[in-house]
Enzyme design. Structure first.
Site: not given
Length: 479
Positions: A218, A276, A76, A35
């Site tokens: 995802k 993860t 953000r 990846r």
């Protein structure tokens, strides 16, 4: 290079693993595909890594898949006068369109789409959930929130919106530029799409990609879970991205969601990757925790196609050890006496197509007669996917004349991919299958294999034939 396991290992490349020598060590330790995280890799770095992976592939003689992971919309907050602010639960805190530095009462939110979409009662989670805000008022230009939990906020911390469906798509300007650069290389096999919310998010990428790469969605937002069947149908593969999923949804729901997503993908015959923090402690330690080993084992027991390493292989102190550990855990699970029963219990009926019936029959015959291998000829990769969907107990060799197909199938459970030319006739088809079974270490003279292929030979999507063959003393067919 023969693996003694069916589940595949996806390793992320980064500062600790960018050199060609290290990439080869990771591949030899067990990494089946790599990846490249476009959140951190420039286009030049991406091209360099691809070149190094392809050099390793040429030396090792095995097709290696490459996944480019697009960053997606990173939301953000702005900056603060002092770089941070201290907050108290119960106080009011505002996110607004004023680009002045923030303080303990407010901060700039440089995302008008959030200001417009958030409604009273929606949650806003800052800094991976460390700060929990609840929207009380919203007029499209500012969101007045109550601090529910957390006491600190600082510059540029990420914002998660578990209750809000944003009107923007999954692709940002950066993602579009990255996607163009990835496609221009002609050597990337999968593109992962971050923060998918709805099936429509796949449309733009599908249009640009035009089949040149597989699309891996995802799953990391609650909105995606609500429409998961549609997303699976439009995706080529799924990634259970547990990091952000665990921020936007209650942590205790993530293990159950992981199982549901794996089973849904298995029913659909689509590859699924679990990702993860699988061996998070191995970023700084040479051995994992017992809980991490159990976590990896759970994904393997469920029948996931691949398990992924992130920082463990990209920036950790023990990248090779992390890959090797993951491989050992997976191999041990697949030897466990409970493993076949668990895998078989989740098997779903085949679709009512000739190719699916052929794949089912190949598995049943191979297991009944205790054959050495199932050998399937596959041009587009569809036959290989169908063979893997059956989760057979015998090895599956996927033979393809197209290197891109073999590379893309490197993420699929149980497939040992080999690049070979199209068979000239039926005899050549059988002899070639037997020779490759022997040369790849999956059989020996006197063993039997079952071969699935399509007639006329070389016709994509025409799998319609099964053949049982003995391996002769010369490694070719004995019949």
């Amino acid at each position: 290079m023969k693996r003694n396991r069916r589940v595949k290992i996806l390793a992320t490349l980064g500062p600790a693993s960018a050199e060609e020598e290290m990439i080869q060590k990771l591949h030899e330790a067990g990494a089946d595909l790599f990846r490249i995280n476009m959140s951190h890799a420039s286009h030049d770095v991406m091209r360099t890594l691809i070149s190094r992976i392809r050099s390793v592939e040429a030396r090792c003689g095995r097709p290696i898949g490459i996944l480019a992971d697009l960053q997606g919309p990173k939301l953000r907050v702005g900056k603060f006068k002092d770089g941070k602010a201290d907050l108290s639960p119960g106080q009011t805190f505002t996110l607004d369109s004023n680009d002045e530095p923030g303080d303990a009462t407010r901060v700039f939110l440089p995302h008008p789409e959030i200001l417009e979409a958030v409604k009273p009662g929606h949650r806003l989670l800052i800094d991976d959930g460390k700060l929990h805000l609840l929207a009380e008022k919203s007029d499209g230009k500012k969101i007045v929130c109550k601090v529910v939990a957390g006491t600190k906020i600082s510059d540029r911390k990420g914002v998660s919106l578990p209750d809000t469906l944003l009107g923007v798509g999954a692709l940002t300007g950066k993602d579009r530029a990255d996607l163009d650069a990835v496609l221009a290389t002609g050597s990337v096999d999968w593109v992962a799409l971050s923060f998918i919310q709805r099936p429509e998010d796949l449309a733009e990428v599908r249009k640009v990609a035009r089949g040149r790469v597989g699309l891996m969605s995802k799953i990391e937002k609650p909105q995606a879970i609500e429409r998961i069947d549609e997303i699976i149908e439009l995706s080529d593969a799924l990634m259970v991205a547990r990091g952000d999923l665990g921020v936007e949804m209650p942590l205790e729901t993530v293990p159950g969601l992981q199982k549901q997503l794996i089973r849904a993908c298995r029913r659909a015959g689509k590859p699924v990757v679990v990702a993860t923090q699988m061996l998070e402690s191995m970023i700084t330690a040479p051995v994992p925790t017992r809980a991490e080993v159990s976590d990896v084992a759970t994904a393997v027991f469920e029948g996931a196609d691949a398990i992924m390493l992130s920082a463990e292989s990209a920036s950790g102190d023990y990248p090779v050890e992390a890959v090797a550990t993951m491989g050992k855990v997976a191999s041990q699970v697949e030897r466990d006496p409970n493993y076949p029963g668990i895998i078989n219990a989740q098997r779903t009926p085949p679709e009512a197509t000739g190719a699916d019936a052929i794949s089912l029959a190949a598995r049943q015959i191979a297991e009944t007669l205790n054959l050495s291998a199932i050998v399937c000829y596959t041009s587009s990769g569809t036959t290989g996917l169908r063979a893997a969907r059956e989760r057979p107990s015998v090895p599956v060799l996927a033979l393809s004349p197209i290197i891109e197909t073999a590379r893309r199938l490197s993420v699929v459970w149980g497939l040992h991919c080999v690049v070979t030319g199209d068979a000239e006739d039926l005899d050549d088809m059988v002899n070639r299958a037997c020779r490759i079974t022997v040369s790849e270490g999956f059989g020996k003279p006197g063993d039997r294999v079952i071969i699935s292929a399509g007639v006329p030979l070389g016709t994509p999507g025409a799998t319609n034939m099964l053949r049982i063959a003995y391996i002769g003393s010369d490694g070719a067919s004995g019949i």
